[in-house]
Design an enzyme around this catalytic site. Structure first.
Site, mmCIF file in Angstrom:
data_model
loop_
_atom_site.group_PDB
_atom_site.id
_atom_site.type_symbol
_atom_site.label_atom_id
_atom_site.label_comp_id
_atom_site.label_asym_id
_atom_site.label_seq_id
_atom_site.Cartn_x
_atom_site.Cartn_y
_atom_site.Cartn_z
ATOM 1 N N GLY A 5 0.833 -1.128 -0.112
ATOM 2 C CA GLY A 5 -0.184 -0.071 0.014
ATOM 3 C C GLY A 5 0.819 1.184 0.018
ATOM 4 O O GLY A 5 0.503 2.419 0.714
ATOM 5 N N ALA A 8 2.553 2.770 -5.300
ATOM 6 C CA ALA A 8 2.519 1.925 -6.503
ATOM 7 C C ALA A 8 1.062 1.152 -6.134
ATOM 8 O O ALA A 8 0.303 1.010 -7.017
ATOM 9 C CB ALA A 8 3.589 0.852 -6.475
ATOM 10 N N SER A 32 0.718 -3.453 5.220
ATOM 11 C CA SER A 32 1.176 -3.795 6.389
ATOM 12 C C SER A 32 1.570 -2.486 7.116
ATOM 13 O O SER A 32 2.714 -1.899 6.871
ATOM 14 C CB SER A 32 2.394 -4.804 6.545
ATOM 15 O OG SER A 32 2.911 -4.696 7.818
ATOM 16 N N ILE A 35 5.147 -2.506 8.725
ATOM 17 C CA ILE A 35 6.175 -2.582 7.786
ATOM 18 C C ILE A 35 6.272 -1.137 7.098
ATOM 19 O O ILE A 35 7.242 -0.430 6.992
ATOM 20 C CB ILE A 35 6.245 -3.405 6.691
ATOM 21 C CG1 ILE A 35 6.295 -4.924 7.027
ATOM 22 C CG2 ILE A 35 7.220 -3.243 5.425
ATOM 23 C CD1 ILE A 35 6.232 -6.006 6.064
ATOM 24 N N GLU A 42 8.399 12.683 -4.475
ATOM 25 C CA GLU A 42 7.645 13.821 -4.421
ATOM 26 C C GLU A 42 7.755 14.585 -5.656
ATOM 27 O O GLU A 42 6.897 15.540 -5.615
ATOM 28 C CB GLU A 42 8.213 14.428 -3.193
ATOM 29 C CG GLU A 42 8.271 13.810 -1.848
ATOM 30 C CD GLU A 42 8.195 14.599 -0.530
ATOM 31 O OE1 GLU A 42 9.043 15.380 -0.485
ATOM 32 O OE2 GLU A 42 7.390 14.178 0.250
ATOM 33 N N LYS A 71 5.220 22.121 -11.075
ATOM 34 C CA LYS A 71 6.814 21.866 -11.454
ATOM 35 C C LYS A 71 6.738 21.886 -13.034
ATOM 36 O O LYS A 71 6.145 21.149 -13.811
ATOM 37 C CB LYS A 71 7.234 20.362 -11.056
ATOM 38 C CG LYS A 71 8.417 19.993 -11.644
ATOM 39 C CD LYS A 71 8.727 18.369 -11.141
ATOM 40 C CE LYS A 71 9.948 18.122 -12.049
ATOM 41 N NZ LYS A 71 10.214 16.491 -11.734
ATOM 42 N N VAL A 178 1.829 -10.085 4.990
ATOM 43 C CA VAL A 178 1.929 -11.700 4.193
ATOM 44 C C VAL A 178 3.246 -12.163 4.778
ATOM 45 O O VAL A 178 4.260 -11.513 4.566
ATOM 46 C CB VAL A 178 2.157 -11.441 2.880
ATOM 47 C CG1 VAL A 178 2.100 -12.678 1.842
ATOM 48 C CG2 VAL A 178 0.831 -10.505 2.374
ATOM 49 N N LEU A 326 8.919 -0.233 -7.045
ATOM 50 C CA LEU A 326 10.082 -0.598 -6.419
ATOM 51 C C LEU A 326 10.436 -2.087 -6.471
ATOM 52 O O LEU A 326 11.491 -2.536 -6.452
ATOM 53 C CB LEU A 326 10.389 -0.215 -4.958
ATOM 54 C CG LEU A 326 10.349 1.412 -4.572
ATOM 55 C CD1 LEU A 326 10.205 1.694 -3.242
ATOM 56 C CD2 LEU A 326 11.417 2.062 -5.273
ATOM 57 N N THR A 337 11.349 9.531 -12.223
ATOM 58 C CA THR A 337 10.666 8.496 -13.205
ATOM 59 C C THR A 337 10.092 7.744 -12.548
ATOM 60 O O THR A 337 9.044 6.995 -13.205
ATOM 61 C CB THR A 337 11.756 8.031 -14.184
ATOM 62 O OG1 THR A 337 12.822 7.679 -13.313
ATOM 63 C CG2 THR A 337 12.331 9.086 -15.260
HETATM 64 C C1 LIG Z 1 15.471 8.115 -2.238
HETATM 65 C C2 LIG Z 1 14.405 7.920 -3.096
HETATM 66 C C3 LIG Z 1 13.562 9.104 -3.922
HETATM 67 C C4 LIG Z 1 12.620 9.174 -4.499
HETATM 68 N N1 LIG Z 1 12.011 9.871 -5.241
HETATM 69 C C5 LIG Z 1 11.013 9.861 -6.099
HETATM 70 C C6 LIG Z 1 10.617 11.226 -6.788
HETATM 71 O O1 LIG Z 1 11.026 12.165 -6.519
HETATM 72 N N2 LIG Z 1 9.832 10.968 -7.732
HETATM 73 C C7 LIG Z 1 9.237 9.604 -7.857
HETATM 74 O O2 LIG Z 1 8.596 9.327 -9.072
HETATM 75 N N3 LIG Z 1 9.758 8.480 -7.502
HETATM 76 C C8 LIG Z 1 10.681 8.645 -6.565
HETATM 77 N N4 LIG Z 1 10.993 7.733 -5.786
HETATM 78 C C9 LIG Z 1 10.589 6.346 -5.951
HETATM 79 C C10 LIG Z 1 9.093 6.336 -5.120
HETATM 80 O O3 LIG Z 1 9.286 6.598 -3.789
HETATM 81 C C11 LIG Z 1 8.477 4.845 -5.379
HETATM 82 O O4 LIG Z 1 8.656 4.307 -6.470
HETATM 83 C C12 LIG Z 1 7.088 4.969 -4.890
HETATM 84 O O5 LIG Z 1 7.045 5.237 -3.599
HETATM 85 C C13 LIG Z 1 6.669 3.489 -4.856
HETATM 86 O O6 LIG Z 1 6.749 2.742 -3.762
HETATM 87 P P1 LIG Z 1 6.115 1.588 -3.643
HETATM 88 O O7 LIG Z 1 4.716 1.736 -3.440
HETATM 89 O O8 LIG Z 1 6.748 0.510 -4.814
HETATM 90 O O9 LIG Z 1 6.877 0.832 -2.380
HETATM 91 P P2 LIG Z 1 6.699 1.248 -0.782
HETATM 92 O O10 LIG Z 1 6.407 2.490 -0.522
HETATM 93 O O11 LIG Z 1 7.928 0.619 -0.223
HETATM 94 O O12 LIG Z 1 5.397 0.339 -0.306
HETATM 95 C C14 LIG Z 1 5.662 -1.180 -0.151
HETATM 96 C C15 LIG Z 1 4.236 -1.473 0.665
HETATM 97 O O13 LIG Z 1 4.216 -2.939 0.568
HETATM 98 C C16 LIG Z 1 4.062 -3.507 1.969
HETATM 99 N N5 LIG Z 1 4.471 -4.509 2.136
HETATM 100 C C17 LIG Z 1 6.066 -5.046 2.020
HETATM 101 N N6 LIG Z 1 6.032 -6.368 2.475
HETATM 102 C C18 LIG Z 1 4.558 -6.464 3.081
HETATM 103 C C19 LIG Z 1 4.136 -7.956 3.547
HETATM 104 N N7 LIG Z 1 5.060 -9.066 3.826
HETATM 105 N N8 LIG Z 1 2.988 -8.218 3.814
HETATM 106 C C20 LIG Z 1 2.043 -7.001 3.355
HETATM 107 N N9 LIG Z 1 2.526 -5.755 3.054
HETATM 108 C C21 LIG Z 1 3.903 -5.548 2.582
HETATM 109 C C22 LIG Z 1 4.307 -2.210 2.746
HETATM 110 O O14 LIG Z 1 3.909 -2.232 4.011
HETATM 111 C C23 LIG Z 1 3.795 -0.903 1.861
HETATM 112 O O15 LIG Z 1 2.593 -0.425 2.009
HETATM 113 C C24 LIG Z 1 12.204 7.838 -4.764
HETATM 114 C C25 LIG Z 1 12.553 6.709 -4.015
HETATM 115 C C26 LIG Z 1 13.791 7.047 -3.239
HETATM 116 C C27 LIG Z 1 14.499 5.375 -2.749
#
Ligand SMILES: Cc1cc2nc3c(=O)[nH]c(=O)nc-3n(C[C@H](O)[C@H](O)[C@H](O)COP(=O)(O)OP(=O)(O)OC[C@H]3O[C@@H](n4cnc5c(N)ncnc54)[C@H](O)[C@@H]3O)c2cc1C
Length: 503
Positions: A5, A8, A32, A35, A42, A71, A178, A326, A337
């Site tokens: 959550g 993505a 979770s 987590i 941003e 922006k 999970v 990610l 991106t």
């Molecule tokens: C330093 C940095 C700067 C960034 N800056 C930018 C930016 O300026 N612009 C941009 O477009 N992107 C940026 N990004 C990328 C952006 O932050 C991510 O692409 C975006 O937040 C998506 O993250 P995510 O949802 O894939 O992962 P996360 O935010 O890590 O979410 C993962 C989810 O999975 C859940 N989860 C994990 N394991 C389990 C489990 N076992 N059971 C249940 N739930 C679980 C977690 O609780 C969480 O809800 C940046 C990334 C980094 C590292």
């Protein structure tokens, strides 16, 4: 079944709620609280406006809810030479004449001693950035003055906003961790997930949005990781918000540092900052001190350290599982991106999603999805490497390394074409295309030896006159464009900073 959550997961859930027929597709998201999310991300690209339109969001409400700002591009400070800077705008430079791209006329004018104005002055978006001005592009804009815009916003508020939006439209949310993923013995497809509470949840199609853990695609299905760390050596970031300052820019700022670079993202209620760095060249402590020493307001809390690797999964869709965000790959946020990659993958996934009767896997659809994803990742990778490799920061180990290493063949080809004839990639879909490449190539101090000889069709005097006329037209378009801070104030109902300060 969506696992995760963060941005993505909730972007995917929101798009599913909007597009999929609820009687045919039941969508559940598991996240979770224990987590948590990565909580950064941003700065965005203009394509996010398409995503908002798909969801039918009201822009002013969206910006109020996420403390958003506008922006127009990214300013790069010190990426070529320590005291120089340039802007990569969301918009065009000049216009086509006789179907020939503008940079060729500009190069010809330079080479023939006509002393044209700097290339960046042929972009409305760059000029607006230089003045901290913003206005909405007009629907009748012609190519010469074309520009787009994106947003800066608070990543946590964005995920909360989408969570409320999607759950109000029928997405089921399950809170829990999970702990086990079961495969179907015969097909090898994912069959069910077990939560820490013991609850078992079955599904037909799984979207892995679990972040860097890549719980389903990486850990369970064992799809290998392709590492790009040799091209993009930054592997850590410190992130910390600070108080909002008077320098309320309609652009993200990226300032090169000896061991990486620092981002600065102005929001309505604070400024986001972070230092992306390569731990091989600078220690965590040094990078932290470096970041804290460059904030333009008081830090709000302690900096957070994030660790990552550049690269991607060999396939983003395998069996009955697609990874987004990610979990599918990571390219450092230099050109903002990641959210765009998520959005594009969601759109492609929904286009190619198997029908409920197929119950999950379809090899043909997966192959097409992976083809689209691969080409986008590779184009962005090449574009990011360009920022590093074309530098003149001699004597700094990180910058010496990236100047001298062997480039991907696809990038070598692009650089040779540019050097010989000023040609740049142009794609109908996706990022990054002509004007973006031009901004960074010229910005990094690269100047082609030649230009497209089609640009010779125009007599020299006419070239000189048209160049001046276009330059004046772009400047006139800027006219009395209002200050970014005033637009945010009137559009989102936030007091402009200088008025707050005065009162
Ligand atoms: C330093 C940095 C700067 C960034 N800056 C930018 C930016 O300026 N612009 C941009 O477009 N992107 C940026 N990004 C990328 C952006 O932050 C991510 O692409 C975006 O937040 C998506 O993250 P995510 O949802 O894939 O992962 P996360 O935010 O890590 O979410 C993962 C989810 O999975 C859940 N989860 C994990 N394991 C389990 C489990 N076992 N059971 C249940 N739930 C679980 C977690 O609780 C969480 O809800 C940046 C990334 C980094 C590292």
């Amino acid at each position: 079944m969506i696992v995760g959550g963060g941005s993505a997961g909730w972007m995917c859930a929101a798009a599913c709620a909007q597009v999929l027929h609820p009687e045919r597709y039941a969508v559940t998201l598991i996240e979770s609280d224990e987590i948590g999310t990565v909580g950064v991300g941003e700065a965005t690209l203009p394509a996010l406006r398409d995503f908002n339109e798909l969801l039918g969001l009201n822009e002013a409400d969206f910006m109020r809810e996420t403390q958003g700002t506008f922006k127009l591009g990214i300013e790069f400070r010190g990426w070529d030479l320590p005291n120089e800077n340039y802007v990569h705008p969301f918009g065009s430079f000049g216009e086509l004449w006789g179907g020939v791209e503008f940079q060729h006329f500009w190069l010809r004018a330079r080479q023939q001693g006509l002393a044209p104005p700097p290339f960046e002055e042929f972009s409305v978006a760059v000029r607006a950035c230089r003045r901290n001005a913003f206005d909405f592009p007009s629907a009748t804009t012609v190519h010469s003055t074309f520009y787009g815009y994106a947003y800066h916003f608070d990543a946590t508020l964005y995920a909360d906003f989408l969570r409320r939006w999607a759950t109000a439209r029928g997405i089921t949310r399950v809170e829990g961790q999970v702990v086990d993923v079961a495969l179907d013995g015969a097909s090898g497809d994912i069959q069910s997930l077990t939560l820490k509470s013991g609850q078992r949840i079955e599904g037909d199609f799984f979207v892995d949005c679990s972040g860097f853990r890549a719980l389903l695609l990486g850990q369970k299905l064992q799809v290998p990781w392709e590492d790009w760390g040799h091209w993009l050596p930054c592997d850590r970031a410190w992130a910390v918000p600070c108080e909002r300052s008077a320098d309320f820019t309609p652009y993200t700022r990226s300032t090169a540092q000896p061991g990486g670079w620092i981002w600065r993202i102005p929001l309505q209620h604070r400024t986001g900052n972070g230092h992306v760095f390569a731990s091989k060249y600078v220690s965590e402590d040094q990078a932290r001190a470096n970041l804290l020493g460059q904030l333009d307001g008081r830090a709000q809390g302690e900096p957070r350290l994030l660790k990552f690797r550049a690269g991607r999964r060999a396939q983003a869709w395998s069996r009955n599982c697609v990874a987004l965000g990610l979990a599918s790959g990571f390219l450092e946020p230099l050109e903002s991106t990641s959210l765009f990659l998520i959005q594009k993958a969601i759109q492609d996934m929904l286009r190619l999603l198997p029908s409920p009767e197929a119950r999950g896997a379809d090899e043909r659809l997966a192959r097409e999805f992976n083809r689209l994803s691969d080409s986008l990742y590779e184009r962005i990778r090449d574009f990011l490497i360009l920022h590093y490799t074309a530098n003149r920061r001699f004597g700094e180990p990180l910058w010496d390394h990236v100047r001298d290493y062997e480039l991907p063949a696809s990038l070598q080809h692009k650089l040779r074409l540019f050097d010989a004839r000023g040609h740049v990639p142009y794609y109908k879909d996706g990022f990054f295309s002509r004007d973006s490449w031009l901004a960074v190539l010229f910005g990094q101090g690269l100047m082609p030896a030649g230009y497209d000889r089609l640009a010779d069709f125009m007599p020299r005097d006419l070239l000189d006159a048209r160049m001046r006329e276009l330059h004046a037209r772009v400047a006139a378009h800027l006219g009395s464009m209002p200050a970014h801070t005033d637009v945010i104030a009137s559009y989102c109902g936030v007091a402009p900073l200088r008025k707050q300060a005065a009162s």
